[in-house]
Design a protein around this motif. Structure first.
Motif, PDB file in Angstrom:
ATOM      1  N   VAL A  94       0.812  -1.216   0.000  1.00 14.06           N
ATOM      2  CA  VAL A  94       0.000   0.000   0.000  1.00 14.06           C
ATOM      3  C   VAL A  94       0.851   1.274   0.000  1.00 14.06           C
ATOM      4  N   LEU A  95       0.451   2.205  -0.859  1.00 20.42           N
ATOM      5  CA  LEU A  95       1.084   3.513  -0.952  1.00 20.42           C
ATOM      6  C   LEU A  95       0.181   4.558  -0.303  1.00 20.42           C
ATOM      7  N   ALA A  96       0.758   5.508   0.399  1.00 28.08           N
ATOM      8  CA  ALA A  96      -0.033   6.591   0.982  1.00 28.08           C
ATOM      9  C   ALA A  96      -0.750   7.359  -0.127  1.00 28.08           C
ATOM     10  N   LYS A  97      -1.964   7.748   0.116  1.00 22.96           N
ATOM     11  CA  LYS A  97      -2.781   8.405  -0.896  1.00 22.96           C
ATOM     12  C   LYS A  97      -2.171   9.708  -1.405  1.00 22.96           C
ATOM     13  N   TYR A  98      -1.417  10.388  -0.562  1.00 23.64           N
ATOM     14  CA  TYR A  98      -0.868  11.672  -0.997  1.00 23.64           C
ATOM     15  C   TYR A  98       0.153  11.519  -2.117  1.00 23.64           C
ATOM     16  N   ALA A  99       0.634  10.285  -2.332  1.00 26.29           N
ATOM     17  CA  ALA A  99       1.677  10.054  -3.337  1.00 26.29           C
ATOM     18  C   ALA A  99       1.111   9.607  -4.683  1.00 26.29           C
ATOM     19  N   TYR A 100      -0.205   9.532  -4.806  1.00 27.66           N
ATOM     20  CA  TYR A 100      -0.805   9.054  -6.049  1.00 27.66           C
ATOM     21  C   TYR A 100      -0.545   9.970  -7.244  1.00 27.66           C
ATOM     22  N   GLY A 101      -0.598  11.264  -6.995  1.00 23.16           N
ATOM     23  CA  GLY A 101      -0.475  12.237  -8.081  1.00 23.16           C
ATOM     24  C   GLY A 101       0.880  12.927  -8.098  1.00 23.16           C
ATOM     25  N   LYS A 102       0.907  14.111  -8.690  1.00 25.32           N
ATOM     26  CA  LYS A 102       2.143  14.888  -8.788  1.00 25.32           C
ATOM     27  C   LYS A 102       2.580  15.351  -7.404  1.00 25.32           C
ATOM     28  N   ASP A 103       3.866  15.392  -7.179  1.00 23.46           N
ATOM     29  CA  ASP A 103       4.436  15.822  -5.907  1.00 23.46           C
ATOM     30  C   ASP A 103       3.827  17.170  -5.494  1.00 23.46           C
ATOM     31  N   TYR A 104       3.175  17.170  -4.331  1.00 20.33           N
ATOM     32  CA  TYR A 104       2.418  18.348  -3.895  1.00 20.33           C
ATOM     33  C   TYR A 104       3.275  19.591  -3.656  1.00 20.33           C
ATOM     34  N   HIS A 105       4.547  19.418  -3.336  1.00 19.51           N
ATOM     35  CA  HIS A 105       5.405  20.570  -3.078  1.00 19.51           C
ATOM     36  C   HIS A 105       5.378  21.548  -4.246  1.00 19.51           C
ATOM     37  N   PHE A 106       5.498  21.028  -5.449  1.00 14.02           N
ATOM     38  CA  PHE A 106       5.543  21.881  -6.634  1.00 14.02           C
ATOM     39  C   PHE A 106       4.185  22.496  -6.941  1.00 14.02           C
ATOM     40  N   VAL A 107       3.127  21.712  -6.763  1.00 15.59           N
ATOM     41  CA  VAL A 107       1.773  22.176  -7.075  1.00 15.59           C
ATOM     42  C   VAL A 107       1.374  23.337  -6.175  1.00 15.59           C
ATOM     43  N   ILE A 108       1.569  23.178  -4.877  1.00 13.85           N
ATOM     44  CA  ILE A 108       1.148  24.210  -3.927  1.00 13.85           C
ATOM     45  C   ILE A 108       2.046  25.436  -4.014  1.00 13.85           C
ATOM     46  N   LYS A 109       3.345  25.218  -4.177  1.00 13.28           N
ATOM     47  CA  LYS A 109       4.282  26.348  -4.261  1.00 13.28           C
ATOM     48  C   LYS A 109       3.923  27.255  -5.441  1.00 13.28           C
ATOM     49  N   GLU A 110       3.558  26.665  -6.561  1.00 14.28           N
ATOM     50  CA  GLU A 110       3.178  27.449  -7.735  1.00 14.28           C
ATOM     51  C   GLU A 110       1.925  28.284  -7.461  1.00 14.28           C
ATOM     52  N   LYS A 111       0.952  27.679  -6.797  1.00 16.00           N
ATOM     53  CA  LYS A 111      -0.277  28.398  -6.481  1.00 16.00           C
ATOM     54  C   LYS A 111      -0.017  29.514  -5.458  1.00 16.00           C
ATOM     55  N   LEU A 112       0.835  29.240  -4.478  1.00 17.58           N
ATOM     56  CA  LEU A 112       1.157  30.253  -3.473  1.00 17.58           C
ATOM     57  C   LEU A 112       1.889  31.437  -4.088  1.00 17.58           C
ATOM     58  N   ASN A 113       2.798  31.158  -5.004  1.00 12.14           N
ATOM     59  CA  ASN A 113       3.509  32.254  -5.672  1.00 12.14           C
ATOM     60  C   ASN A 113       2.555  33.088  -6.516  1.00 12.14           C
ATOM     61  N   ALA A 114       1.550  32.438  -7.109  1.00 11.52           N
ATOM     62  CA  ALA A 114       0.535  33.170  -7.875  1.00 11.52           C
ATOM     63  C   ALA A 114      -0.290  34.056  -6.938  1.00 11.52           C
ATOM     64  N   LEU A 115      -0.571  33.549  -5.733  1.00  8.57           N
ATOM     65  CA  LEU A 115      -1.313  34.330  -4.745  1.00  8.57           C
ATOM     66  C   LEU A 115      -0.494  35.532  -4.284  1.00  8.57           C
ATOM     67  N   LEU A 116       0.797  35.326  -4.076  1.00  6.78           N
ATOM     68  CA  LEU A 116       1.677  36.424  -3.665  1.00  6.78           C
ATOM     69  C   LEU A 116       1.751  37.494  -4.755  1.00  6.78           C
ATOM     70  N   GLU A 261      -3.522  18.037 -11.208  1.00  5.30           N
ATOM     71  CA  GLU A 261      -2.190  17.510 -10.935  1.00  5.30           C
ATOM     72  C   GLU A 261      -2.212  16.330  -9.954  1.00  5.30           C
ATOM     73  N   PHE A 262      -3.285  16.243  -9.174  1.00  3.91           N
ATOM     74  CA  PHE A 262      -3.390  15.155  -8.194  1.00  3.91           C
ATOM     75  C   PHE A 262      -4.132  13.949  -8.749  1.00  3.91           C
ATOM     76  N   GLU A 263      -4.502  14.007 -10.000  1.00  2.00           N
ATOM     77  CA  GLU A 263      -5.145  12.848 -10.629  1.00  2.00           C
ATOM     78  C   GLU A 263      -4.173  11.676 -10.562  1.00  2.00           C
ATOM     79  N   PRO A 264      -4.598  10.557  -9.968  1.00  2.00           N
ATOM     80  CA  PRO A 264      -3.680   9.424  -9.800  1.00  2.00           C
ATOM     81  C   PRO A 264      -3.116   8.926 -11.121  1.00  2.00           C
ATOM     82  N   ASN A 265      -1.845   8.599 -11.103  1.00  2.92           N
ATOM     83  CA  ASN A 265      -1.206   7.994 -12.262  1.00  2.92           C
ATOM     84  C   ASN A 265      -1.819   6.597 -12.456  1.00  2.92           C
ATOM     85  N   PRO A 266      -2.473   6.343 -13.599  1.00  2.00           N
ATOM     86  CA  PRO A 266      -3.112   5.038 -13.827  1.00  2.00           C
ATOM     87  C   PRO A 266      -2.139   3.873 -13.675  1.00  2.00           C
ATOM     88  N   ASP A 267      -0.897   4.081 -14.099  1.00  2.00           N
ATOM     89  CA  ASP A 267       0.100   3.012 -13.990  1.00  2.00           C
ATOM     90  C   ASP A 267       0.399   2.698 -12.529  1.00  2.00           C
TER      91      ASP A 267
END
Length: 310
Positions: A94-116, A261-267
């Motif tokens: 079993v893999l933790a659910k947070y790891a299913y999609g794209k690495d969250y660090h990059f996704v959130i950082k991009e959105k935060l920079n857009a907010l700034l 970006e969090f859509e799980p990788n089908p593979d």
């Protein structure tokens, strides 16, 4: 345009929602006096294990103004990552659910920079920095202070509407704003499912987690061999652990995230038990290219798999 603190804060909340964040709250930057004794006690008990960095920059963890000069406000955001679909093979590690999609660090950082950027362009010039697990910040404490939720007995942030499958991020800015009321009420009540369900006994008492006994620690943070005393206690977890969240009644209402970006990788979801056990370094790199699983590197992933099989 001379905006009131209330108007500025509402514009920030509205923009955060437009950017896709599920929650946004604002806290005044100051010293987390109520957290100091608890955090020092946690360190003194060696609950951080080999995560030596947790004992560094203690004062900065407790006071963000020492981390980013002139910080006046902390804009806390949360993004739901609960997936619609999970792994297909019930026997696969079993893999933790947070790891299913794209690495969250990059996704959130991009959105935060857009907010700034939005704050600077539409609200007022401000200096600030965005952080996503990249600085000594007690995120859960600040999220509670910003009104995003309360701290559950598993030490995670819980929100009454969307549960605990949340990624957190923050903006530290030198702009005064209107601040939320912290949530100190405990909505866990008499429930102790997370404590009773933790197979390694990592939740030593309500609201206190011995990080060095957590399955996530063993499968991600620990670089040495996993202690033999933990044999048979991982419940087939190979990367991270969601057990204390899966059993939480507040997650019964968790809805699938809507972040592309969090859509799980089908593979990744299609991996069978045999696929994982016979995987080579090249296949590991392909399947987990954008996932947080790559943090373990292939060597660590194989170590975890071997530990489950022995």
């Amino acid at each position: 345009m001379n905006l009131t603190l209330t108007a500025k804060s509402q514009l920030i909340r509205d923009k955060a929602k437009e950017l896709g964040f599920d929650l946004c709250g604002i806290a005044e930057a100051d010293f987390l006096s109520e957290e100091k004794e608890r955090f020092i006690d946690w360190l003194d008990k060696d609950y951080h294990g080999e995560m030596g960095y947790m004992a560094n920059n203690i004062e900065k963890r407790l006071d963000p103004r020492l981390l980013v000069e002139n910080t006046k406000s902390i804009v806390m955001v949360a993004l739901n990552y609960f997936p619609e679909n999970t792994q297909e093979d019930s026997e696969a590690p079993v893999l933790a659910k947070y790891a299913y999609g794209k690495d969250y660090h990059f996704v959130i950082k991009e959105k935060l920079n857009a907010l700034l950027e939005y704050i600077n362009q539409e609200i007022g010039e401000t200096q600030g920095r965005a952080f996503v697990d990249s600085a000594p910040i007690l995120e859960h404490a600040w999220a509670r202070k910003a009104g995003l939720g309360w701290i559950g007995k598993n030490s995670l942030l819980l929100n009454r509407k969307i549960g605990s499958f949340l990624f957190l991020g923050e903006l530290l800015i030198d702009m005064e704003l209107e601040y939320e009321n912290p949530i100190y009420q405990d909505f866990c009540g008499g429930c102790s499912k997370c404590i009773r369900s933790c197979p390694t006994g990592a939740i030593t008492e309500p609201y206190v987690v011995n990080g060095s006994k957590c399955i996530s620690y063993f499968t991600i943070e620990l670089k040495d061999e996993i202690p033999e005393v933990m044999k048979g206690k991982f419940e087939n977890r190979v990367f991270g652990c969601d057990i204390c969240q899966d059993v939480c009644p507040w997650n019964r209402m968790a809805k699938g995230n809507t972040v592309p970006e969090f859509e799980p990788n089908p593979d990744l979801l299609a991996l069978s038990k045999e696929d994982m056990e016979t995987m080579d370094a090249h296949q590991f790199g392909e399947v987990f290219r954008n996932s947080a699983v790559k943090r373990t590197k292939f060597k660590g992933f194989k170590r975890n798999l071997d530990f489950l099989q022995d």
